[in-house]
Design a protein around this motif. Structure first.
Motif, short mmCIF file in Angstrom:
data_model
loop_
_atom_site.label_atom_id
_atom_site.label_comp_id
_atom_site.label_asym_id
_atom_site.label_seq_id
_atom_site.Cartn_x
_atom_site.Cartn_y
_atom_site.Cartn_z
N SER A 12 -12.64 3.59 -6.55
CA SER A 12 -11.36 4.29 -6.60
C SER A 12 -10.22 3.40 -6.12
N GLU A 14 -7.99 4.34 -4.09
CA GLU A 14 -7.87 4.57 -2.65
C GLU A 14 -8.75 3.59 -1.86
N ARG A 17 -7.30 0.10 -2.04
CA ARG A 17 -6.19 -0.06 -1.08
C ARG A 17 -6.73 -0.25 0.33
N GLN A 18 -7.78 0.52 0.67
CA GLN A 18 -8.39 0.41 2.00
C GLN A 18 -8.97 -0.99 2.19
#
Length: 184
Positions: A12, A14, A17-18
């Motif tokens: 994902s 997300e 980005r993490q």
């Protein structure tokens, strides 16, 4: 840190980005073949149902590490091996075999709390949940296109993504919680 270019596939935006955020906290390291600096991991968003975003990289890679997880892990592990082997056939002539590291697990040895297991211990009674893994391990190490390696990590820990994360929540205060009986 040795100058390797590392891609981290995640499912994902997300998680990408993490990963990028974690990487941004690390210093840049000089590339050994020039003055450009590199980060340790470059995130790639590729759902497990569509590996095409990273498979195009396979001809130029040295190693692929299969650490896939999830509810469909049996199917995903088999698919990952197949598509990687197919992509590895496109490597330039004379290239060494692509190394493929499959992360299995010690649960292939079952729930034997009495016997110490080693690399040469036979698989006698795997846990039912992962009884398919010994066959997958054999497919990895006998694949004619890949240099297959099986690693059987025990329980791993590492920040919040770990099966043992709950045990280490109080570690900064010098407390580690162990849930279960002493012989576990």
């Amino acid at each position: 840190r040795a100058g390797h270019i590392v891609y981290g596939v995640t499912r994902s935006e997300e998680k990408a980005r993490q990963l990028a955020q974690e990487e941004s906290k690390l210093p840049y390291f000089p590339h050994p073949h020039g003055t450009n600096a590199i980060r340790l991991v470059i995130p790639i968003v590729a759902p497990t149902s569509d590996p095409s975003k990273w498979l195009e990289l396979v001809p130029a890679l040295d190693v692929v590490i299969d650490a896939v997880g999830g509810m469909d892990i049996k199917v995903l592990s088999e698919q990952m091996l197949q598509v990687t082997a197919e992509a590895a056939k496109k490597r330039p002539a004379g290239s060494p075999k692509l190394t493929y590291i499959y992360t299995s697990g010690t649960w292939v040895h079952g729930n034997d709390l009495q016997t110490v297991k080693t690399d040469t211990s036979p698989i006698i009674n795997p846990a039912e949940l992962i009884a398919w893994r010994p066959d997958q391990e054999q497919r990895v190490v006998t694949n004619p296109v890949l240099n297959g390696i099986v690693v059987r990590p025990a329980l791993l820990y590492g920040r919040s993504g770990s099966i043992l994360a709950m045990l280490f929540k109080g570690a900064s205060e010098g407390k580690v919680a162990w849930f279960g009986t002493p012989e576990s």
